[in-house]
Design an enzyme around this catalytic site. Structure first.
Site, PDB file in Angstrom:
ATOM      1  CG  HIS A   1       9.551  -0.369  -1.237  1.00  0.00           C
ATOM      2  ND1 HIS A   1       9.702   0.713  -0.375  1.00  0.00           N
ATOM      3  CD2 HIS A   1       8.232  -0.456  -1.513  1.00  0.00           C
ATOM      4  CE1 HIS A   1       8.522   1.265  -0.173  1.00  0.00           C
ATOM      5  NE2 HIS A   1       7.607   0.563  -0.845  1.00  0.00           N
TER       6      HIS A   1
ATOM      7  CG  HIS B   1       5.524  -1.673  -4.191  1.00  0.00           C
ATOM      8  ND1 HIS B   1       6.318  -0.570  -4.080  1.00  0.00           N
ATOM      9  CD2 HIS B   1       5.811  -2.223  -5.404  1.00  0.00           C
ATOM     10  CE1 HIS B   1       7.049  -0.439  -5.177  1.00  0.00           C
ATOM     11  NE2 HIS B   1       6.757  -1.428  -5.997  1.00  0.00           N
TER      12      HIS B   1
END
Length: 191
Positions: free
Chosen positions: A10, A154
């Protein structure tokens, strides 16, 4: 059968900017720089024929996926198991505070040796648990109709997925992307 996975971290949040650990328990939004990073990521994905993007259920990953998916004209779907690792009692702490409070665990957390695969922060997931969770998601995606799949996830989740498949990736920047290919029963990382 061949499946291509474009797995990306992200964009930046204020927690990232402050060097503060988020883990799976802190659901921070992208900051303005994070949105710009997601827009820049699109350049790397144009022409790859991505058919769908699966995202963690955390807002920072969802927003990154939505920015990319809108430009590519594809759907975004949530898979909650793509979430960041559970970092237990360290979530919300500054990286320097984690290193000071849990120095041995902190150093082993970044060590890529398999004999440190079961290290964890109090109340958190081990690297092995993160790998198993992420790998199970990828294995399930082998049975979808799409052959080129984007995944918004992530840092620790991606790092330990790739490490479990035999690839060391080191420090990972926001919106860094990895091209993982499954073919003839094997996984490989491509440039």
């Amino acid at each position: 059968m061949r499946k291509d996975f474009y797995i990306f971290r992200h964009g930046e949040t204020d927690y990232n900017k402050e060097k503060r650990w988020q883990g799976s328990g802190i659901d921070a939004e992208l900051n303005e720089n994070g949105k710009k990073q997601a827009e820049k990521l699109i350049e790397s994905l144009i022409g790859k024929n991505v058919q769908i993007i699966y995202s963690s259920g955390l807002r920072r990953a969802i927003k990154t996926a939505e920015i990319v998916a809108a430009e590519l004209g594809v759907e975004t779907r949530i898979i909650t198991d793509l979430h960041e690792g559970n970092l237990g009692q360290t979530e919300g702490m500054l990286k320097a505070e984690v290193a000071e409070k849990y120095p041995e665990i902190y150093n082993l957390w970044y060590d890529d040796k398999v004999d440190h695969w079961d290290i964890t922060f109090p109340g958190g997931e081990t690297k092995r648990q993160i790998f198993n969770r992420m790998h199970k998601v990828l294995e399930s995606l082998l049975h979808t109709k799409e052959n080129v799949i984007g995944i918004a996830s992530h840092g620790a989740a991606i790092r330990y997925l790739l490490l479990g498949l035999g690839y060391r990736v080191g420090k990972m920047e926001n919106c860094q992307m990895f091209h993982l290919v499954y073919e003839d029963g094997n996984w490989r990382l491509e440039d």
